[in-house]
Every structure is written in structure tokens, then in C-alpha cells.
Design an enzyme around this catalytic site. Structure first.
Site, PDB file in Angstrom:
ATOM      1  N   GLY A  36       0.810  -1.206   0.000  1.00  0.00           N
ATOM      2  CA  GLY A  36       0.000   0.000   0.000  1.00  0.00           C
ATOM      3  C   GLY A  36       0.843   1.256   0.000  1.00  0.00           C
ATOM      4  N   HIS A  39       2.419   4.766  -5.011  1.00  0.00           N
ATOM      5  CA  HIS A  39       2.930   5.912  -5.747  1.00  0.00           C
ATOM      6  C   HIS A  39       3.185   5.474  -7.177  1.00  0.00           C
ATOM      7  CE1 HIS A  39       6.764   3.869  -5.258  1.00  0.00           C
ATOM      8  NE2 HIS A  39       6.634   3.919  -3.938  1.00  0.00           N
ATOM      9  N   GLU A  40       3.765   6.348  -7.968  1.00  0.00           N
ATOM     10  CA  GLU A  40       3.967   6.063  -9.387  1.00  0.00           C
ATOM     11  C   GLU A  40       4.810   4.800  -9.609  1.00  0.00           C
ATOM     12  OE1 GLU A  40       4.034   5.922 -13.402  1.00  0.00           O
ATOM     13  OE2 GLU A  40       2.668   7.065 -12.120  1.00  0.00           O
ATOM     14  N   HIS A  42       4.698   1.979  -7.895  1.00  0.00           N
ATOM     15  CA  HIS A  42       3.776   0.841  -7.863  1.00  0.00           C
ATOM     16  C   HIS A  42       2.913   0.795  -9.124  1.00  0.00           C
ATOM     17  CE1 HIS A  42       4.363   1.630  -3.423  1.00  0.00           C
ATOM     18  NE2 HIS A  42       4.583   0.329  -3.464  1.00  0.00           N
ATOM     19  N   GLN A  66       7.924  -8.805   8.374  1.00  0.00           N
ATOM     20  CA  GLN A  66       9.157  -8.309   7.745  1.00  0.00           C
ATOM     21  C   GLN A  66       9.646  -7.014   8.375  1.00  0.00           C
ATOM     22  OE1 GLN A  66       7.109  -8.000   3.803  1.00  0.00           O
ATOM     23  NE2 GLN A  66       8.267  -6.094   3.564  1.00  0.00           N
ATOM     24  N   LYS A 154      13.957  -1.587  -7.554  1.00  0.00           N
ATOM     25  CA  LYS A 154      14.463  -0.766  -6.453  1.00  0.00           C
ATOM     26  C   LYS A 154      14.822  -1.654  -5.260  1.00  0.00           C
ATOM     27  CE  LYS A 154      11.923   1.540  -3.475  1.00  0.00           C
ATOM     28  NZ  LYS A 154      12.514   1.226  -2.120  1.00  0.00           N
ATOM     29  N   LEU A 189      11.546   6.287  -6.195  1.00  0.00           N
ATOM     30  CA  LEU A 189      10.267   6.491  -5.532  1.00  0.00           C
ATOM     31  C   LEU A 189      10.064   5.422  -4.461  1.00  0.00           C
ATOM     32  CD1 LEU A 189       7.882   7.404  -8.500  1.00  0.00           C
ATOM     33  CD2 LEU A 189       9.308   8.896  -7.076  1.00  0.00           C
ATOM     34  N   SER A 191       7.465   4.670  -0.694  1.00  0.00           N
ATOM     35  CA  SER A 191       6.439   5.142   0.249  1.00  0.00           C
ATOM     36  C   SER A 191       7.075   5.870   1.418  1.00  0.00           C
ATOM     37  CB  SER A 191       5.621   3.949   0.754  1.00  0.00           C
ATOM     38  OG  SER A 191       4.997   3.288  -0.323  1.00  0.00           O
TER      39      SER A 191
END
Length: 285
Positions: A36, A39-40, A42, A66, A154, A189, A191
């Protein structure tokens, strides 16, 4: 698709019923697992998934196993309604948003641990993290049983871990890596970027610059050990407050390729803190 028309399921039975219906219609299925706070980056995964299968299911589950005891599980951003709007705009067909009981029901006693690729880097800096990742990803892929699953580069170590997981357990799913989505200044990018102050955000944009310089030095035959030391010192000069790692690794198994010049496909990977915010990024060599 307007968000109000994006179907949401919360149980394994509902998820599998929808996937069965798609398969009965001859349609292929892709999955993009997320935590969740979308952002761009995802959304780029969802769009890539849409090119690989007729239907795309995205999952949102903030996985407690985690996170370490002093990490940000409780404050990790959550906004399901906003996430659903973004997913709908990217062409997602179904949102799977289970609660903890669907992933870890009462009496759950299984843990997946992957040796080798999980041990350095984040594995050393965040003990137990990758056991949580491997277990939840195995659960989600088994619950949805997609043809394709898309993960971002990433989190490169995570991607390699999941490829190992699928290979070792004969999971009938193609694992696809998606290029890292970046802001205008090159910051990957994430979260967690929302935690940064304006001053920290300026410094954060320099992480990818240091990584790119390291990749260029390796291509110019600087030694692995020199590039690692130079990169770590550069991050300190730029204002990063704590550096978990700045290392060169083999691109496939994440073994250490030094000493000397790089002679195998490589990745330069870094993790560093600004305040309480931990940033990670990597570059191919």
C-alpha cells in the site's frame, strides 16, 4: 476504471473464485504484491503487469513479519481508498486486501528461510526481514496462483530472493523485474519518502548520483574496494547520517566480487539514513 468499480476481495476463497473465473474465460493473470501507500513506482508495476497478462490483481498487505522490533510497522502509511483509486487508474482489475488472519491464521507455524542471496546487505542490516518477505510472498503467490508476478528493481535484493524462491519451490509463476521509477532528480520512488523533511529530501536526491558515479568508476576499471570506500565517503559528505552499506555485488547471486576490478555482471547497492528514514537504491554495472 473509476475506483468505485474496482472489485475488492479480502479472503483467499474470494480471490481464488475470481481467478478461476478468469481462467475459465481463457484469460491470463498477473499479480503485483504491495504494502500500500502507493505511488507512481507501484503503478508502473501494474502497467507492466497489464502488458504481460489480460488481468491484473494487486494486493495490499502491510506484512508484520518483515518489520523489526524498532522499525516503522505502526506508522507505515495506510490509505486503502486512495490506493484503490490509483490502482483503478492504472488498469488494475482486482484489489486483494486481506487482513492478518488470511495470511497468518491462528496456529500458523511455518517460516521460509532462503540462504545465500538473503544473507548480505539488508539481510545483515535487518535480521529476520527476508524470512518475513519470503514467507508472505510465497503465501500471496500460492493464494492468487498468477501466471506472472511483477516486482520492482528498487528492492533488488528482494527481487533476487523472490526469483530464488520461485525457482527452488517450483512455483508455476514467471517473476518479472520492473525498472526503478524515479523522481525528476533521480530519487527512487518509495512510500517512505513521505517521511522526509524538505531539507532531507534535497539530500536524498543525491543518493542516486553517488551510485551512478560508482557504476561509472567500475566501468572505468576502478577496483571494487576503492569504489566502495569512495562511495561511502561521498554519502557521508552529502549529509547521510548513517550508512548501512554501500557495496558492489554480483548481479545474480549477490556474492561479493572483489578484490580487484569487476569482471562479472554487477550491481552497486546502498542503504542510508536521513533521520529515521532509511533509503535504499541500486545501479546496474
Amino acid at each position: 476504471m473509476p475506483a468505485e468499480f474496482l472489485p475488492v476481495v479480502r479472503t483467499v476463497a474470494e480471490l481464488r473464485a475470481q481467478v478461476r473465473a478468469w481462467r475459465a474465460a481463457g484469460e491470463t493473470v498477473a499479480m503485483t504484491p504491495t504494502m500500500g501507500a502507493l505511488h507512481e513506482g507501484h503503478l508502473s508495476l501494474v502497467r507492466l503487469a497489464k502488458t504481460r497478462a489480460r488481468r491484473v490483481v494487486a494486493s495490499i498487505f502491510v506484512n508484520p513479519t518483515q518489520f523489526g522490533p524498532n522499525e516503522d510497522f505502526d506508522r507505515y502509511p495506510r490509505n486503502e481508498a486512495g490506493d484503490a483509486e490509483l490502482l483503478a487508474s492504472a488498469g488494475c482489475d482486482l484489489l486483494y486486501a486481506p487482513d492478518v488472519s488470511q495470511i497468518y491464521p491462528a496456529g500458523f507455524a511455518t517460516k521460509i528461510s532462503i540462504s545465500g542471496v538473503s544473507e548480505p546487505l539488508d539481510g545483515a542490516a535487518r535480521p529476520g526481514h527476508f524470512d518475513g518477505v519470503a514467507t508472505v510472498v510465497a503465501k500471496l503467490l500460492n493464494q492468487a496462483q498468477p501466471d506472472v508476478a511483477v516486482f520492482g528493481e528498487k528492492d533488488y535484493q528482494q527481487l533476487q530472493l523472490i526469483r530464488r524462491l520461485a525457482l527452488d519451490l517450483d512455483l508455476p509463476v514467471e517473476i518479472v523485474g520492473a525498472p526503478t521509477a524515479r523522481a525528476e532528480d533521480g530519487l527512487a520512488l518509495s512510500s517512505r519518502n513521505a517521511y522526509l523533511t524538505p531539507e532531507q529530501r534535497v539530500i536524498a536526491g543525491r543518493l542516486n548520483v553517488v551510485l551512478a558515479d560508482a557504476a561509472a568508476r567500475l566501468k572505468a576499471d576502478d577496483t571494487v574496494e576503492k569504489v566502495e570506500a569512495t562511495g561511502r565517503a561521498a554519502l557521508e559528505r552529502q549529509g547521510f547520517e548513517r550508512i548501512d552499506y554501500f557495496e558492489v555485488r554480483h548481479a545474480q547471486d549477490l556474492s561479493h566480487p572483489g578484490p580487484g576490478v569487476l569482471s562479472v555482471p554487477g550491481r552497486v547497492l546502498a542503504a542510508a539514513f536521513l533521520g529515521k528514514t532509511r533509503l535504499i537504491d541500486n545501479m546496474a554495472v
